[in-house]
Design a protein around this motif. Sequence first.
Motif, short mmCIF file in Angstrom:
data_model
loop_
_atom_site.label_atom_id
_atom_site.label_comp_id
_atom_site.label_asym_id
_atom_site.label_seq_id
_atom_site.Cartn_x
_atom_site.Cartn_y
_atom_site.Cartn_z
N GLU A 43 38.20 46.48 41.29
CA GLU A 43 36.85 46.70 40.78
C GLU A 43 36.58 45.85 39.56
OE1 GLU A 43 35.44 51.03 41.76
OE2 GLU A 43 37.31 51.13 40.61
N GLY A 44 35.30 45.44 39.45
CA GLY A 44 34.87 44.68 38.29
C GLY A 44 35.00 43.19 38.48
N ASP A 45 33.89 42.52 38.79
CA ASP A 45 33.86 41.06 38.94
C ASP A 45 34.95 40.56 39.88
OD1 ASP A 45 31.73 40.89 37.09
OD2 ASP A 45 33.15 40.98 35.43
N SER A 84 32.16 40.03 44.51
CA SER A 84 31.55 41.34 44.69
C SER A 84 31.90 42.21 43.50
CB SER A 84 32.02 42.00 45.99
OG SER A 84 33.37 42.40 45.89
N ASN A 85 31.38 43.42 43.51
CA ASN A 85 31.71 44.38 42.46
C ASN A 85 32.98 45.16 42.77
OD1 ASN A 85 29.40 43.67 41.04
ND2 ASN A 85 28.18 45.21 42.11
N ARG A 86 33.26 45.33 44.10
CA ARG A 86 34.39 46.17 44.51
C ARG A 86 34.97 45.64 45.82
NH1 ARG A 86 35.20 51.52 47.15
NH2 ARG A 86 36.62 52.68 45.83
N GLY A 108 28.86 45.85 46.95
CA GLY A 108 28.18 45.68 45.67
C GLY A 108 27.89 44.24 45.33
N ARG A 109 26.75 43.74 45.76
CA ARG A 109 26.32 42.36 45.48
C ARG A 109 27.35 41.34 45.93
NH1 ARG A 109 21.59 41.96 45.96
NH2 ARG A 109 21.67 39.92 44.99
#
Length: 157
Positions: A117-119, A131-133, A147-148
């Motif tokens: 998770e995170g960038d 993505s975000n995750r 996530g994006r």
Amino acid sequence: MRALLFAAFLMLPFDAAAQTSVAFGSNAANANAPVEVSADSLSVDQSNGTAVFSGDVVIGQGTLRLAAPRVLVVYRADSQEISRLEASGGVTLVDGEDAAEARDATYNLDTRTIVMEGDVLLTQGPSALTSNRMVVDLDANTAQMTGRVKTVLQQSN
């Protein structure tokens, strides 16, 4: 003209709010392989069954390699076996030709999944996705990105 517009469209960044599934890993991950850890320091808390490795932590299991500044190891209550690893501070995960980076990651050894998770940045040869995750299923050698999700689709001449 249509072909030129279509080619231009394919070169634009691809954004997706939905999840994207991709292959991940070398298909050689061995669930029974020992987990090897190296780090600059180790702190063990017998009362809650945890250990913290810090400073240039590198964890390996078969072809899988995880590196981070800090990793919390959580042991099962009924044995000395590892239940999960929680890496933080900037994590790199490598399996075969695939590599991923994220802010944090949790490796659940019972379900053989890794949640990053995170960038998140996933590279596979010349391809890259963000993505975000990302959830990696080590048994299926797949990853779900949510996530994006973004990538650039490269086209050959």
